[in-house]
Write an enzyme that holds these catalytic residues in place. Sequence first.
Site, PDB file in Angstrom:
ATOM      1  N   GLY A 157       5.607  52.663  47.907  1.00  0.00           N
ATOM      2  CA  GLY A 157       5.202  51.465  48.369  1.00  0.00           C
ATOM      3  C   GLY A 157       5.287  51.087  49.822  1.00  0.00           C
ATOM      4  O   GLY A 157       5.142  51.812  50.764  1.00  0.00           O
ATOM      5  N   ILE A 159       7.637  49.752  51.595  1.00  0.00           N
ATOM      6  CA  ILE A 159       8.771  49.951  52.362  1.00  0.00           C
ATOM      7  C   ILE A 159       8.964  51.545  52.434  1.00  0.00           C
ATOM      8  O   ILE A 159       9.126  52.145  53.445  1.00  0.00           O
ATOM      9  CB  ILE A 159      10.011  49.525  51.321  1.00  0.00           C
ATOM     10  N   THR A 239      18.228  52.237  48.814  1.00  0.00           N
ATOM     11  CA  THR A 239      18.109  50.698  49.190  1.00  0.00           C
ATOM     12  C   THR A 239      17.259  50.069  48.171  1.00  0.00           C
ATOM     13  O   THR A 239      16.488  48.885  48.485  1.00  0.00           O
ATOM     14  CB  THR A 239      17.505  50.700  50.659  1.00  0.00           C
ATOM     15  N   ARG A 241      17.268  49.570  43.977  1.00  0.00           N
ATOM     16  CA  ARG A 241      18.163  48.860  42.906  1.00  0.00           C
ATOM     17  C   ARG A 241      19.078  49.734  42.537  1.00  0.00           C
ATOM     18  O   ARG A 241      18.688  51.279  42.035  1.00  0.00           O
ATOM     19  CB  ARG A 241      17.380  48.358  41.693  1.00  0.00           C
ATOM     20  N   GLU A 270      26.630  45.943  40.510  1.00  0.00           N
ATOM     21  CA  GLU A 270      27.000  45.202  41.595  1.00  0.00           C
ATOM     22  C   GLU A 270      27.392  43.755  41.356  1.00  0.00           C
ATOM     23  O   GLU A 270      26.630  43.200  40.529  1.00  0.00           O
ATOM     24  CB  GLU A 270      26.033  45.271  42.939  1.00  0.00           C
ATOM     25  N   HIS A 288      24.474  45.325  49.568  1.00  0.00           N
ATOM     26  CA  HIS A 288      23.067  45.055  49.445  1.00  0.00           C
ATOM     27  C   HIS A 288      22.565  43.939  50.525  1.00  0.00           C
ATOM     28  O   HIS A 288      22.086  42.961  50.300  1.00  0.00           O
ATOM     29  CB  HIS A 288      22.901  44.181  48.078  1.00  0.00           C
ATOM     30  N   ALA A 290      20.058  45.280  52.919  1.00  0.00           N
ATOM     31  CA  ALA A 290      18.992  45.942  53.694  1.00  0.00           C
ATOM     32  C   ALA A 290      17.988  44.863  54.320  1.00  0.00           C
ATOM     33  O   ALA A 290      17.205  45.183  55.264  1.00  0.00           O
ATOM     34  CB  ALA A 290      18.257  46.736  52.827  1.00  0.00           C
TER      35      ALA A 290
HETATM   36  C1  GLV Z   1      16.106  42.681  47.649  1.00  0.00           C
HETATM   37  O1  GLV Z   1      16.995  43.633  47.215  1.00  0.00           O
HETATM   38  C2  GLV Z   1      15.013  42.286  47.394  1.00  0.00           C
HETATM   39  O2  GLV Z   1      14.544  42.651  46.375  1.00  0.00           O
HETATM   40  O3  GLV Z   1      14.313  41.335  48.145  1.00  0.00           O
HETATM   41  C1  GLV Z   2       8.379  46.597  48.532  1.00  0.00           C
HETATM   42  O1  GLV Z   2       7.838  45.630  49.328  1.00  0.00           O
HETATM   43  C2  GLV Z   2       7.741  48.126  48.423  1.00  0.00           C
HETATM   44  O2  GLV Z   2       6.383  47.701  48.110  1.00  0.00           O
HETATM   45  O3  GLV Z   2       8.102  48.885  48.825  1.00  0.00           O
END
Ligand code: GLV
Ligand code: GLV
Length: 321
Positions: A157, A159, A239, A241, A270, A288, A290
Site C-alpha cells: 500500500g 506505506i 509496524t 497490526r 496489546e 505502537h 510508528a
Molecule cells: C496506527 O496504527 C494507525 O492505523 O493509524
Molecule cells: C496505509 O496507509 C497503506 O496504504 O499502507
Amino acid sequence: MSKIYITRNIPDAGINKLKEKGYEVDINPDDKVLTKEELISALSAKPYDAVLCLLTDQIDKEVFEAAPQAKIFANYAVGYNNIDVDTAKEKGIMITNTPGVLTETVAEYAFALILAIAHRIAEADKFTREGKYKGWAPKLLLGSNISGKTLGIIGLGRIGSQVAHHAKNGFNMNVLYYDVKRNEDFEKEIGATYKENMEDVLKESDIVSLHVPLIDSTKHLMNADRLKMMKKSAYLVNTSRGPVVDEKFLVSALRDGVIKGAALDVFEEEPELAEGLVGLDNVILTPHIASATEETRSKMSEMTADNIIVALEGGTPPNLV
Ligand code: GLV
Ligand code: GLV
C-alpha cells in the site's frame, strides 16, 4: 448545534477546527482508553451527531446503538480493524480513517526499526547503560549490513511502497514484494520484483517488513509455517497490526534461531506482550508509536475533524472507508 464526542484527548488542531464550527465538543476527561461500558455510557449521555474514536476503541453494534443519532464514527488512525464496518454500513453510519498523512512517518519508523534490529541498536544501548562497555572490541555486538541486501515487503500500500522507496534509493537494496494486487508501474519506478507467492518473498528476503491491514485473511499471516520459511539470518519487522503475526510462535522462533531477530511496534494482544518476548535480546519492542510524531499526529487530528465536518454538513467525507 451539532454534538461531537471524542473518546480520548488528541492533539488540539482538529479539536479547534470542530470548536470553530460552533460544535459542542465533549472529550473523555481521563487520558485512558474507555472500557466498552464506559464508552456506551458516555455516548448515551447526549444525542451525539459524530464520534471521534481511536484504534483502541472497539466499535461494534452496541456502541453504534448507544449513539443512535451519530452519522459518522471518524477513526483517528489509518487502520480501522477496530470498527465493525459492515454493521456501520447496514445502519447507514459513515466510517472514516486517516490515510496518507501518516505514510511518511510510518515508513520512516519501519526503516528505523530495520536499521535498529540489523545494527543491534537497542541491545547496544542497553549494554552501554548497564555498564558493560569496557572498551572497543573487534567482535563486540556485530550486526548485519542492510545495504545491498534483499527487503521483502508484504503488502504494497502507501506505506509499503514508501519503505520500498527508502530501501532502493537510500540503501540500494533489492526489493521483493507480495500483494494481492500487482503494481507494474511501481515495479518500474522502484525497480522492485513482484512475487506471485508470498512464500517466495519470505524465502528470499533478508528482512521482511509487514504492511498489510488486519482483515480475516491477514490474521496470523505470519504463522509457524511461514516464519519457518524465512532465512535463519533474516529479520521480521512489524509496524502493521499485531495479530498479523502468530506472536506465541514468534517467541519460540526467536529463541530457537528459526529467524535472527524481529522488531515489533504492534502486538497481538496489546498492550500485553506474549510470554517470553521481553526476555529476548534479538527483538526490539516499541509501544505502537510508528505514526507518533508531533507533525503527523496533529495532521491526523485535523483530518479526522475534516471528515466529521464534511459529514455533518451533508457531504461525503474525503476519507470514507
Ligand atoms: C496506527 O496504527 C494507525 O492505523 O493509524
Ligand atoms: C496505509 O496507509 C497503506 O496504504 O499502507
